[in-house]
Write a protein that holds these residues in place. Structure first.
Motif, PDB file in Angstrom:
ATOM      1  N   ARG A   1     -52.766  56.486   2.055  1.00 45.32           N
ATOM      2  CA  ARG A   1     -52.701  56.963   3.437  1.00 45.32           C
ATOM      3  C   ARG A   1     -54.042  57.507   3.896  1.00 45.32           C
ATOM      4  N   PHE A   2     -54.228  57.466   5.210  1.00 43.47           N
ATOM      5  CA  PHE A   2     -55.404  58.032   5.855  1.00 43.47           C
ATOM      6  C   PHE A   2     -54.901  59.128   6.786  1.00 43.47           C
TER       7      PHE A   2
ATOM      8  N   PRO B   1     -52.945  62.606  12.674  1.00 47.73           N
ATOM      9  CA  PRO B   1     -52.484  61.242  12.475  1.00 47.73           C
ATOM     10  C   PRO B   1     -52.411  60.890  10.993  1.00 47.73           C
ATOM     11  N   ASP B   2     -51.469  60.052  10.686  1.00 47.23           N
ATOM     12  CA  ASP B   2     -51.221  59.572   9.331  1.00 47.23           C
ATOM     13  C   ASP B   2     -51.119  58.055   9.440  1.00 47.23           C
ATOM     14  N   MET B   3     -52.043  57.352   8.811  1.00 46.81           N
ATOM     15  CA  MET B   3     -52.079  55.891   8.901  1.00 46.81           C
ATOM     16  C   MET B   3     -52.067  55.276   7.511  1.00 46.81           C
ATOM     17  N   PHE B   4     -51.547  54.061   7.452  1.00 51.79           N
ATOM     18  CA  PHE B   4     -51.510  53.334   6.189  1.00 51.79           C
ATOM     19  C   PHE B   4     -51.301  51.856   6.466  1.00 51.79           C
ATOM     20  N   VAL B   5     -51.664  51.033   5.482  1.00 53.76           N
ATOM     21  CA  VAL B   5     -51.499  49.581   5.594  1.00 53.76           C
ATOM     22  C   VAL B   5     -50.452  49.145   4.581  1.00 53.76           C
ATOM     23  N   ILE B   6     -49.422  48.480   5.090  1.00 53.18           N
ATOM     24  CA  ILE B   6     -48.388  47.910   4.225  1.00 53.18           C
ATOM     25  C   ILE B   6     -48.718  46.443   4.029  1.00 53.18           C
TER      26      ILE B   6
END
Length: 156
Positions: free
Chosen positions: A132-133, A102-107
């Protein structure tokens, strides 16, 4: 004794593999499935967006799913949580240069130059690579980053 413990551990792992999807029905989900970037842009009007990228058979994505669902419910009305299936929407995944899930991020926001991302230490950047996480990420890291993004938007 060690052999018995090892066998029990193996049996437990085999017994639970593929069974980590605690909510097989997405009817009650507060996570929005994304088909294109326009949906992200529209969600940004009302607040920050946590984007989760993965695919259904990814083991780490299965592990993250309950955590991301919890976060989406806790932040309902304050932030939007969106999911992009990288196998069903490779074009969107490629636009974010996804190479591992998984690849997560906050915009936090967007402007004429592109997206602004929140890092886990509270900095806003245009470089998604430092915001990114990748892999299994703790709920505390995701909520801290969302809290920083929400505070940032309230200060604008």
């Amino acid at each position: 004794m060690k052999k018995y413990l090892f066998l029990c551990l193996v049996a437990l792992l085999i017994g639970t593999s593929g069974c980590l999807d605690t909510n097989p029905s997405s009817e009650d989900s507060t996570i929005m499935t994304v088909q294109d970037q326009q949906q992200i842009d529209e969600a940004l009007v009302s607040g920050p967006v946590l984007v989760d990228m993965g695919f259904a058979s990814c083991p780490a994505c299965k592990i993250m799913k309950p955590t991301v669902e919890e976060v989406s419910q806790e932040y309902l009305g304050k932030a939007t949580v969106m999911y992009i299936d990288t196998q069903e929407n490779p074009r969107v995944a490629m636009s974010f240069n996804v190479y591992s899930v998984p690849d997560m991020f906050v915009i936090v926001d967007n402007d004429s130059e592109g997206y602004l991302y929140m890092t886990s230490d509270g900095n806003i950047t245009r470089d998604r690579n430092i915001a990114r996480f990748i892999g299994v990420t703790g709920k505390d890291v995701l909520t801290k980053t969302l809290d920083l993004a929400i505070a940032s938007r309230q200060n604008d």
